[in-house]
Design a protein around this motif. Structure first.
Motif, short mmCIF file in Angstrom:
data_model
loop_
_atom_site.label_atom_id
_atom_site.label_comp_id
_atom_site.label_asym_id
_atom_site.label_seq_id
_atom_site.Cartn_x
_atom_site.Cartn_y
_atom_site.Cartn_z
N ASP A 239 -15.49 7.63 -7.89
CA ASP A 239 -14.84 8.91 -8.10
C ASP A 239 -14.32 9.47 -6.78
O ASP A 239 -13.21 10.02 -6.71
CB ASP A 239 -15.78 9.90 -8.77
N MET A 240 -15.08 9.31 -5.71
CA MET A 240 -14.65 9.79 -4.39
C MET A 240 -13.57 8.89 -3.80
O MET A 240 -12.64 9.37 -3.14
CB MET A 240 -15.85 9.86 -3.44
N ASN A 241 -13.69 7.60 -4.04
CA ASN A 241 -12.74 6.66 -3.46
C ASN A 241 -11.32 6.90 -3.97
O ASN A 241 -10.35 6.69 -3.24
CB ASN A 241 -13.20 5.23 -3.80
N ARG A 242 -11.21 7.35 -5.20
CA ARG A 242 -9.88 7.61 -5.76
C ARG A 242 -9.21 8.81 -5.10
O ARG A 242 -7.98 8.90 -5.02
CB ARG A 242 -10.00 7.86 -7.27
N ILE A 243 -10.03 9.75 -4.64
CA ILE A 243 -9.50 10.99 -4.06
C ILE A 243 -9.34 10.88 -2.54
O ILE A 243 -8.55 11.59 -1.93
CB ILE A 243 -10.45 12.16 -4.41
N LYS A 265 -12.99 18.85 -4.13
CA LYS A 265 -13.24 18.53 -5.54
C LYS A 265 -14.70 18.83 -5.92
O LYS A 265 -14.97 19.19 -7.06
CB LYS A 265 -12.92 17.07 -5.82
N VAL A 266 -15.61 18.67 -4.97
CA VAL A 266 -17.01 19.05 -5.23
C VAL A 266 -17.10 20.55 -5.44
O VAL A 266 -17.75 21.03 -6.37
CB VAL A 266 -17.92 18.60 -4.07
N ASP A 267 -16.44 21.30 -4.57
CA ASP A 267 -16.47 22.76 -4.66
C ASP A 267 -15.87 23.26 -5.97
O ASP A 267 -16.32 24.26 -6.54
CB ASP A 267 -15.72 23.39 -3.48
N SER A 268 -14.85 22.55 -6.47
CA SER A 268 -14.19 22.97 -7.71
C SER A 268 -14.93 22.47 -8.96
O SER A 268 -14.57 22.84 -10.07
CB SER A 268 -12.75 22.45 -7.74
N GLY A 269 -15.92 21.61 -8.75
CA GLY A 269 -16.69 21.10 -9.88
C GLY A 269 -16.13 19.82 -10.49
O GLY A 269 -16.69 19.29 -11.46
N GLU A 270 -15.04 19.29 -9.93
CA GLU A 270 -14.44 18.07 -10.47
C GLU A 270 -15.24 16.83 -10.10
O GLU A 270 -15.16 15.81 -10.79
CB GLU A 270 -12.99 17.94 -10.01
N ILE A 271 -15.97 16.89 -8.99
CA ILE A 271 -16.92 15.86 -8.63
C ILE A 271 -18.31 16.45 -8.78
O ILE A 271 -18.57 17.55 -8.31
CB ILE A 271 -16.71 15.35 -7.18
#
Length: 293
Positions: A239-243, A265-271
């Motif tokens: 999931d992180m590698n794609r971003i 993306k972690v802060d936004s809840g997407e990860i």
């Protein structure tokens, strides 16, 4: 010389399948001198020395291999986790996923014991399992009396070599007993005092199941990252590698760097925040590791 595949290894003997027959073999002494050990899953050449006795002379190049469990040429790994007894652990699942991804083996998440899990246990695990589904992992939820179990698993197993891996006590042997009723593998009981299972499988063996090969392996509860460098770890969190290409700095480790797309993306809840926390912990574990010489 004749070619075949090692299907089982016990006490220094290797059992090579060739046209439906299992040939008992020993490895050449030269393998030990070179620090090489034949593994279950290896395609090998051997020379017969009797009706059911032979010596392995060559080991074909492997496409991959695991050290724990010791097996090679794997297509996919069923990562078996129970919802209860022992409780489902996303942290441990991320450790398994990281190591399996590092060997370029396709993971399939298989969750057991749904029939005996409480509503709370099911609800607690559902958000995490839905997240793993959302980033592209196959997730199978099973229970031992599920009448559809074989038909659910067959499409995943057919034509592939699959390793079953997971903590002791999660139900790997029970799962195989359901797929192959005549196998009658001894299933382990959970130690109430320790909260983990007893090891019931003592060797690695490839068995023909649903048109493929499945390995039952000794249970274990932890995985090390000794073969992974800190710059590689981010590649195994898919999931992180794609971003990562959207990060401001090339080579971003997604920790303290400004302009990190992953942290955003972690802060936004997407990860999933707990998964990112596991990544940071694993990264620190690798960083603190003593250098290899």
């Amino acid at each position: 010389m004749t070619k075949g595949q090692i299907r089982k290894a016990i006490s220094g003997f290797y059992y090579v399948e060739q046209e439906g027959e299992l040939i008992q073999c020993r490895g050449r002494g030269v393998f030990r001198n070179r620090g090489i050990s034949p593994l279950v899953g290896d395609f090998v050449s051997y020379v017969r020395e009797g009706d059911n006795d032979a010596t392995i002379t060559e080991i074909d190049e492997r496409k991959n291999e695991l050290v724990r469990p010791p097996i090679s040429n794997i297509d996919q790994a069923f990562l078996v986790f129970s919802l209860v007894e022992p409780d489902f652990s996303p942290h441990l699942l991320d450790r398994f996923l990281t190591v399996i991804e590092s060997y370029r083996i396709e993971p399939v998440i298989c969750v057991t014991k749904k029939d005996i899990a409480s509503d709370n246990a099911i609800e607690d695990s559902e958000a995490a399992l839905n997240y793993y589904r959302g980033i592209g992992y196959d997730v199978i939820e099973t229970y031992i009396e599920d009448p559809q179990l074989y038909s659910v698993l067959e499409p995943f197993l057919k034509g592939k070599t699959t390793v079953l891996a997971g903590q002791s006590g999660v139900g790997k042997s029970t799962l195989l007993n359901t797929l192959i009723p005549d196998l009658a593998l001894k299933t382990g009981e959970i130690s109430d005092a320790l909260g983990r299972g007893k090891h019931t499988t003592r060797h690695v063996e490839l068995m023909e199941v649903a048109g493929g090969l499945v390995a039952d392996t000794p249970g274990f509860s932890s995985l090390e990252f000794t073969h992974i460098e800190k710059e590689e770890l981010r590649d195994y969190f898919i999931d992180m590698n794609r971003i990562a290409p959207d990060c401001k700095f090339r080579g971003c480790l997604h920790t303290k760097e400004p302009g990190c797309a992953v942290k955003a993306k972690v802060d936004s809840g997407e990860i999933l925040a707990s998964r990112y926390k596991n990544y940071v912990q694993f990264l620190q574990e690798i960083t603190d590791r003593k250098p290899r010489y």
